[in-house]
Design a protein around this motif. Structure first.
Motif, PDB file in Angstrom:
ATOM      1  N   ASP A 127     -60.186 -64.542  86.615  1.00 63.56           N
ATOM      2  CA  ASP A 127     -59.751 -64.654  88.009  1.00 63.56           C
ATOM      3  C   ASP A 127     -59.422 -63.300  88.639  1.00 63.56           C
TER       4      ASP A 127
ATOM      5  N   LYS B 118     -59.483 -58.613  95.181  1.00 60.66           N
ATOM      6  CA  LYS B 118     -58.144 -58.667  95.778  1.00 60.66           C
ATOM      7  C   LYS B 118     -57.213 -57.801  94.943  1.00 60.66           C
TER       8      LYS B 118
ATOM      9  N   LYS C 129     -66.691 -67.912  90.286  1.00 60.72           N
ATOM     10  CA  LYS C 129     -65.888 -67.102  91.220  1.00 60.72           C
ATOM     11  C   LYS C 129     -66.787 -66.114  91.965  1.00 60.72           C
TER      12      LYS C 129
ATOM     13  N   ARG D 200     -63.558 -69.259 100.601  1.00 59.26           N
ATOM     14  CA  ARG D 200     -62.869 -68.714  99.415  1.00 59.26           C
ATOM     15  C   ARG D 200     -61.570 -69.475  99.138  1.00 59.26           C
TER      16      ARG D 200
ATOM     17  N   LEU E 110     -60.723 -71.546  96.011  1.00 62.47           N
ATOM     18  CA  LEU E 110     -60.169 -70.977  94.773  1.00 62.47           C
ATOM     19  C   LEU E 110     -58.682 -71.274  94.649  1.00 62.47           C
ATOM     20  N   ASN E 111     -58.095 -71.730  95.762  1.00 54.07           N
ATOM     21  CA  ASN E 111     -56.665 -72.041  95.732  1.00 54.07           C
ATOM     22  C   ASN E 111     -56.387 -73.504  95.412  1.00 54.07           C
TER      23      ASN E 111
HETATM   24  N1  GLY Z   1     -57.384 -65.951  93.284  1.00 55.49           N
HETATM   25  C1  GLY Z   1     -57.861 -66.306  94.573  1.00 55.49           C
HETATM   26  C2  GLY Z   1     -58.914 -65.383  95.121  1.00 55.49           C
HETATM   27  O1  GLY Z   1     -59.363 -64.483  94.455  1.00 55.49           O
HETATM   28  O2  GLY Z   1     -59.282 -65.543  96.241  1.00 55.49           O
END
Ligand code: GLY
Ligand code: NAD
Length: 356
Positions: free
Chosen positions: A137, A143, A227, A241, A244-245
């Motif tokens: 992740d 991020k 991902k 995106r 992913l939450n």
């Molecule tokens: N962990 C959430 C993202 O990378 O957007």
């Protein structure tokens, strides 16, 4: 060694995944025309276990890295820790092609990534994630950032690494509770995007938990592929995106409501995913089978699935959630295993109370 590519035009990069691959990182970095001097950022838990192999590997390719340690813990993912790193990096006389290498879990990856994004307006970043969560992740997708005392991950940037190298052998020293936290995210990928992967996890959870190398590599690789595909479509988190939450709206609130000590992040996310699937079911979006199989798999992994606090406490803690838009809480909801949608929940308290 397996390779997953994150395709983002001129910011594309490879993720290498394998066993005993740390000594290869220097050679794999050759193509990035890096300078002969850089920095390795790690912590006192991970550093003594793995730094030497990384330092030697870079040394063999003519790059001398200065190792810098940050104390272990989420509280050191801070502006103060970043400032302390700038102070230690400044006298080293780095230039614009000097690499910043992050060796550690998500805390080190996010902090070192933030330093790489900001020092001299950006230095090449190499991520060597050593926790399962970081491998599937946090090291992927760009991020980077630090926490403010009031809220997690509030200051940061989108800053892609030039290379990610995941050595699953490092996971052997990871505490079991941290391993399960990474597994919660792996299960998440199955639910949001890939039913066949979810079914593979149902069949192979025991093998992964026993440390079967092939099974662990397959789960890390598939998670990174999922991902990467999401990040490629929405790098800057402006739309899809958000999938992913899944499980994170309630999960983050649970972490806050329990004082960030009772539940680990992975445990909170596990409960959050089951709650989101059960709400989806109540709304008629999916069949009972979805929350049932999700809960069964998470329990098999050893993760909790029942709400440990009252719905009122959870809803009160939802205020700082970054998915709060127009004063409404957005939930990632399940349509099936492998398919989700994002929708506002007008009355989250009522939705949570109806599950009891
Ligand atoms: N962990 C959430 C993202 O990378 O957007
Ligand atoms: P962490 O970095 O705190 O690591 C957990 C613990 O395991 C730490 O004590 C660490 O020192 C130790 N550890 C790591 N690798 C080890 C190894 N191989 N052997 C022994 N011990 C090891 O926590 P984490 O779960 O890896 O990451 C959590 C962080 O990641 C949070 O700050 C979260 O906000 C962030 N995160 C970021 C993103 C992103 O997209 N950037 C995504 C998810 C999470």
């Amino acid at each position: 060694m397996e390779t997953v590519t994150v395709s983002l035009g001129d910011r594309s990069y490879p993720i290498y995944i394998g066993a005993e691959v740390l000594p290869e990182v220097g050679g794999l970095s050759r193509s990035f025309s890096l300078s002969g001097r850089g920095v390795l950022i790690t912590n006192p838990v991970v550093g003594p276990l793995y730094s030497q192999r990384v330092l030697s590997s870079f040394e063999q390719t003519g790059i001398a890295l200065t190792p810098l340690e940050v104390p272990d813990g989420e509280e050191f993912k801070s502006l103060q820790a970043a400032a302390a790193l700038y102070d230690r990096i400044l006298p080293l006389g780095l230039d614009r092609r000097s690499p910043i290498v992050a060796l550690g879990g998500g805390v080190i990856g996010d902090l070192a990534g933030f330093v790489a994004a900001t020092f001299m307006r950006g230095l090449p970043l190499i991520q060597i994630p050593t926790s399962l969560l970081a491998q599937v992740d946090s090291s992927v997708g760009g991020k980077v950032g630090v926490n403010l005392p009031q809220a997690k991950n509030m200051v940061g940037a989108f800053y892609q690494p030039c290379l990610v190298l995941s050595d699953v052998r490092c996971l052997r020293t990871l505490p079991p509770r941290e391993f399960r936290a990474g597994l919660a995210e792996i299960v998440k990928y199955g639910v949001i995007a890939d039913k066949a992967f979810f079914e593979w996890l149902e069949a192979n959870a025991a093998a992964i938990l026993s440390g079967d190398q092939g099974a662990v590599i397959h789960s890390v690789e598939t998670s990174c592929r999922i991902k990467a595909a999401v990040v490629e479509r929405d790098e800057r988190d402006e739309g899809m995106r958000a999938v992913l939450n899944f499980g994170h709206t309630v999960g983050h609130a649970l972490e806050a409501a329990t004082g960030y000590s009772e539940l680990s992040h992975g445990e909170a996310i596990a409960i959050g995913m089951v709650v989101a699937a059960r709400i989806s079911c109540q709304m008629g979006l999916c069949s009972e089978e979805v929350p049932f199989r999700l809960e069964r798999l998470l329990q098999q992994i050893g993760l909790p699935t029942g709400l440990p606090v009252d719905p009122e406490n959870i809803v009160n803690a939802m205020g700082y959630d970054k998915k709060l838009r127009d004063n409404m809480n957005y939930f990632v909801l399940t349509k099936d295993l492998g398919a989700v949608t994002v929708a506002p929940i007008l009355d989250p308290l009522q939705a949570l109370q109806s599950l009891r």
